[in-house]
Each structure stands twice: as C-alpha cells, then as structure tokens.
Scaffold this motif. Structure first.
Motif, PDB file in Angstrom:
ATOM      1  N   LYS A   1     -15.094   2.110  -4.269  1.00 35.66           N
ATOM      2  CA  LYS A   1     -13.752   1.358  -4.835  1.00 35.66           C
ATOM      3  C   LYS A   1     -13.472   0.403  -3.532  1.00 35.66           C
ATOM      4  O   LYS A   1     -12.590  -0.109  -3.918  1.00 35.66           O
ATOM      5  CB  LYS A   1     -12.832   2.085  -5.285  1.00 35.66           C
ATOM      6  N   TYR A   2     -13.912   0.486  -2.499  1.00 34.85           N
ATOM      7  CA  TYR A   2     -13.628  -0.244  -1.263  1.00 34.85           C
ATOM      8  C   TYR A   2     -14.988  -0.782  -0.650  1.00 34.85           C
ATOM      9  O   TYR A   2     -15.083  -0.371   0.540  1.00 34.85           O
ATOM     10  CB  TYR A   2     -12.910   0.715  -0.227  1.00 34.85           C
TER      11      TYR A   2
ATOM     12  N   MET B   1      -9.784   8.525   8.400  1.00 34.25           N
ATOM     13  CA  MET B   1      -9.952   7.587   7.352  1.00 34.25           C
ATOM     14  C   MET B   1      -9.266   8.458   5.978  1.00 34.25           C
ATOM     15  O   MET B   1      -9.395   9.635   5.991  1.00 34.25           O
ATOM     16  CB  MET B   1     -11.110   6.931   6.810  1.00 34.25           C
ATOM     17  N   GLY B   2      -8.693   7.627   5.138  1.00 35.09           N
ATOM     18  CA  GLY B   2      -8.427   8.436   3.786  1.00 35.09           C
ATOM     19  C   GLY B   2      -7.532   7.561   3.038  1.00 35.09           C
ATOM     20  O   GLY B   2      -7.096   6.397   3.382  1.00 35.09           O
ATOM     21  N   LEU B   3      -7.108   7.887   1.807  1.00 34.63           N
ATOM     22  CA  LEU B   3      -6.232   7.102   1.036  1.00 34.63           C
ATOM     23  C   LEU B   3      -4.992   6.839   1.609  1.00 34.63           C
ATOM     24  O   LEU B   3      -4.656   8.031   2.183  1.00 34.63           O
ATOM     25  CB  LEU B   3      -6.285   7.427  -0.404  1.00 34.63           C
TER      26      LEU B   3
ATOM     27  N   GLN C   1      -6.346  -3.072   4.037  1.00 29.48           N
ATOM     28  CA  GLN C   1      -6.445  -2.004   2.893  1.00 29.48           C
ATOM     29  C   GLN C   1      -5.902  -0.451   3.319  1.00 29.48           C
ATOM     30  O   GLN C   1      -5.970   0.304   2.458  1.00 29.48           O
ATOM     31  CB  GLN C   1      -8.224  -1.620   2.730  1.00 29.48           C
TER      32      GLN C   1
ATOM     33  N   ASN D   1       0.797  -1.345   0.047  1.00 27.20           N
ATOM     34  CA  ASN D   1      -0.037  -0.049  -0.058  1.00 27.20           C
ATOM     35  C   ASN D   1       0.872   1.383  -0.080  1.00 27.20           C
ATOM     36  O   ASN D   1       0.387   2.471  -0.467  1.00 27.20           O
ATOM     37  CB  ASN D   1      -0.943   0.001   1.170  1.00 27.20           C
TER      38      ASN D   1
ATOM     39  N   ILE E   1      -7.101   1.965   4.792  1.00 24.35           N
ATOM     40  CA  ILE E   1      -8.155   3.142   4.854  1.00 24.35           C
ATOM     41  C   ILE E   1      -8.025   3.877   6.056  1.00 24.35           C
ATOM     42  O   ILE E   1      -8.257   5.240   6.215  1.00 24.35           O
ATOM     43  CB  ILE E   1      -9.495   2.822   4.002  1.00 24.35           C
TER      44      ILE E   1
ATOM     45  N   ARG F   1      -9.239  12.014  -3.572  1.00 24.85           N
ATOM     46  CA  ARG F   1     -10.351  11.817  -2.817  1.00 24.85           C
ATOM     47  C   ARG F   1     -10.728  10.247  -2.517  1.00 24.85           C
ATOM     48  O   ARG F   1     -10.538   9.506  -3.550  1.00 24.85           O
ATOM     49  CB  ARG F   1     -11.587  12.718  -3.108  1.00 24.85           C
ATOM     50  N   PHE F   2     -11.218   9.793  -1.346  1.00 30.73           N
ATOM     51  CA  PHE F   2     -11.452   8.491  -1.180  1.00 30.73           C
ATOM     52  C   PHE F   2     -12.894   8.201  -1.839  1.00 30.73           C
ATOM     53  O   PHE F   2     -13.887   8.969  -1.751  1.00 30.73           O
ATOM     54  CB  PHE F   2     -11.525   8.212   0.222  1.00 30.73           C
ATOM     55  N   ASP F   3     -12.895   7.039  -2.510  1.00 28.25           N
ATOM     56  CA  ASP F   3     -14.341   6.595  -3.038  1.00 28.25           C
ATOM     57  C   ASP F   3     -14.771   5.398  -2.450  1.00 28.25           C
ATOM     58  O   ASP F   3     -14.275   4.126  -2.835  1.00 28.25           O
ATOM     59  CB  ASP F   3     -14.120   6.390  -4.596  1.00 28.25           C
ATOM     60  N   PHE F   4     -15.813   5.541  -1.554  1.00 28.93           N
ATOM     61  CA  PHE F   4     -16.376   4.151  -0.749  1.00 28.93           C
ATOM     62  C   PHE F   4     -16.741   3.162  -1.754  1.00 28.93           C
ATOM     63  O   PHE F   4     -16.585   1.988  -1.470  1.00 28.93           O
ATOM     64  CB  PHE F   4     -17.374   4.774   0.024  1.00 28.93           C
TER      65      PHE F   4
END
Length: 383
Positions: free
Chosen positions: A291-292, A261-263, A243, A201, A245, A286-289
């Motif tokens: 995709k996870y 939380m965040g990338l 992950q 990661n 995150i 930006r984080f995209d829920f």
C-alpha cells in the motif's frame, strides 16, 4: 507480575485518552492510579468512573465541586489546582508518570515527579525544551528513567535498544511537512486556522497540530532530542517524509543506519514507553508494504517555515533562549487560533521575543519561571 500503577497528567487530551485505551487493553499489566485534567471535567468524571483511580486532580479550581460531587460516592479522592497536581505525582503508589499535559504547564509537575523518584513517560516535549539541562541532570541524580512518547523520539529510543554502548554519529528526525508542505510564504499569508488544523497523517490536539503546520513541533522535537540522547546540534538532522512511515533513524559511526517504521498510531509509542523493556502484544493495524510503493524524502524549507530555523538557533545558543521561544510560541499559537494574528505572524512574534527578553546563560528553575512569565507578558503586547 505486579501491575504497573500509572499516573496520567492530562488524561482528557489526545495522548491521555489513547493511553487509557492502551491500559484498558492490558488491564493485567497496567492500573490507573491518578488522572488529571485542566478544564474537561465531564470527560475526567467519565474516565474516573471507568478506571477507578485512587485520586484525580482538576486543574481549574472552579470545577472542583462538580468533579467532587460526581466522584464522592465512588470513593475517589478529588483535588484541585496546580499545587495539588505537584503533590499527587509524589504518591508512593505510583510507578510511572505519563506527562501528557500541553505546553509549559507540564514542567513543574514533571520536576516534582522526578524528585520523588518516579519514572517518566514523557509526552510533554516542552519540559525538555524549556529546562532540558536541569531535567536531565535531576533525572540522573534521582536514578529516574525518561521514556520518550513522541513517535520520533520513541523511534530513536527503539533503534538504540541494544546499541547503548555504540556512539551515535547522528540522528535523523522525520517530519510529515504538515498540511502546507510545498507552499511558499505568499501562499501562507492567508491560510485559515481550519486549514492549519487539518493534519494529513496524525490526529492530535489543536496546539500540536498548529505547531506541526508551522514546523515548530519539529523544532521543539530537535531540542528535546538533544537532551534525551545527549547530542550536539550538529548531530541532529530533519528530513521531510510525507508518508510518516519511517518515524526516525539513527546513524552509527560505521555508517550503518537503523530506522523504526510503522503506521502513524500514537498508541504504539505510548505502549512501548509504559511497558519498557517488554514489547506487549497488540491488535494495532499492521503495515502493508504494497500500500506504500514509494517512501519519499526531501529537505525542510526553513525559509518559508522559519520556526524550525528559530529552534535550531535557540538550541545553539542555549541558556533560557529555548524557554523564551517556547513561551512566545504558546502565546502565538493561541492568538492564531483566536484569529488575532496570521499564520506567518507567529514566527515574527517568536523572533521578536527571542531578541528582546533578557538572555541568561545558566538559568535556575526560578530564572526559567521568570523568563516564561516575562516572555508571555511581552508576547501579549505584540498580539
């Protein structure tokens, strides 16, 4: 608003180069005052010509002439050696010192910076691992703030903003598990350094990447958290979260939990530390829920990855034992990277040193220095 003048110790490493990206994107807020590097003269010269610091320090004396001749016409002062490093961090013009040097080498410059009343953005976890009691006491005496840069400790710090009057029940540090998560001891006996250097990661320097693969990095973070947040060992838990995150969590006395939380991107905790108490607008991804769709958690395997257990033992006993553990680990990692010992033998070497180097319950700074030297001498004989 007056610009914050930043000194970056270890500007050519992973954290240092990313910190310069943050500064470049926010030139109206930050200014580079000092840059330092140990051996990477070429990159230090390039950075200096771009950011025009007041002065630079090259740790390796042999490279002084090269750096000096390249920067002389630019009007940038050039110094060399460890003593110069300890001096420049005390400059009146500096507002924040970002300590991103690797390993034990960051301890004395950090102490000198704190003594001079400089706020610290701490990316060198070994400083608190080796001498946490001394460092936190000195920072309190000098009215110095220590802003954590590690993603996990930054996460805890961010969760505590506005909660400083509420006691912590416990913190949960998340770990990715590294490239060998789920492997057993027999699987690890023959792993190569190339395999160990492939983190799933994060993109980091070689030393911290190997520490992550062996879970020593998480062990160092556990000890760092104890001192940063004034915790007992029983208040610190580690959970494997592949992950990466959720960067860490705080649980309060009412049972409520806060997570940050965040990338996985080190520029965010670097920016938060340098800009605190303000959050600075950024163009980070930006984080995209979507995709996870699932975030998973599991217990760390401390039988296979013994370094994490050794770190808890060092923290429990205290004194100079974390210093012994850290010095032995630095020698072990270097030996592994040079193909002198196997992956599992790193833990054997560390445990051996922890049992053989003299234990001191209440060490002074001189005791820490001597402990570090004695441990390195012993560790070299075990490689």
């Amino acid at each position: 608003m007056q610009k914050r003048k930043i000194a970056i110790l270890g500007s050519t490493g992973s954290i240092g180069t990313q910190a310069l990206e943050v500064i470049k994107a926010n030139e109206d807020i930050f200014e580079v005052e000092v840059l330092t590097a140990q051996n990477n003269a070429d990159l230090l010269i390039e950075q200096s010509l771009t950011f025009k610091p007041n002065c630079v320090v090259i740790g390796n004396d042999d490279l002084y002439d090269k750096v000096h001749s390249a920067l002389d016409n630019a009007g940038i002062k050039v110094y060399a050696g460890a003593k110069a490093l300890e001096s420049v961090v005390q400059m009146d013009s500096i507002d924040i010192v970002l300590t991103s040097m690797v390993g034990y080498a960051g301890l004395l410059p950090t102490i000198k910076a704190i003594e001079a009343g400089k706020h610290i953005a701490l990316a060198n976890k070994e400083t608190l691992v080796v001498a946490g009691e001394l460092i936190t006491k000195l920072a309190e005496e000098k009215g110095v703030n220590i802003y954590p840069v590690d993603s996990e400790h930054s996460a805890i710090f961010q969760c505590l903003v506005g909660e400083f009057h509420n006691p912590i029940e416990k913190i949960i540090l998340t770990a990715s598990g590294g490239p060998f998560r789920g492997k057993k001891r027999e699987d690890l006996a023959k792993v190569t350094k190339a395999q160990a250097l492939k983190h799933p990661n994060w993109v980091m320097g070689a030393k911290i990447t190997i520490d992550s693969a062996s879970l020593m990095n998480k062990g160092l973070e556990v000890i760092e958290a104890k001192w940063l947040f004034g915790l007992k060992a029983s208040q610190i838990e580690v959970v494997v979260h592949p992950q990466s995150i959720i960067h860490s969590l705080v649980q309060f006395e009412d049972g409520s939990m806060k997570a940050q939380m965040g990338l996985p991107d080190m520029k965010l905790p670097i920016q938060f530390a340098l800009g605190f108490p303000n959050r600075i607008k950024s163009d980070f991804p930006r984080f995209d829920f979507t995709k996870y769709p699932s975030l998973t958690f599991e217990q760390p395997d401390t039988e296979t990855f013994r370094n994490l257990q050794l770190a808890f033992e060092a923290m429990d006993k205290g004194g100079n034992l974390p210093c012994i553990m850290n010095a032995a680990n630095e020698i072990a990692v270097e030996a592994f990277l040079q193909d002198k010992i196997g992956f599992l033998e790193m833990s054997d070497l560390i445990e051996n040193c922890m049992s053989k180097v003299d234990f001191i319950q209440k060490p002074s700074i001189d005791d820490y220095i001597q402990t570090d030297q004695a441990t390195r001498r012993l560790a070299q004989t075990l490689v």
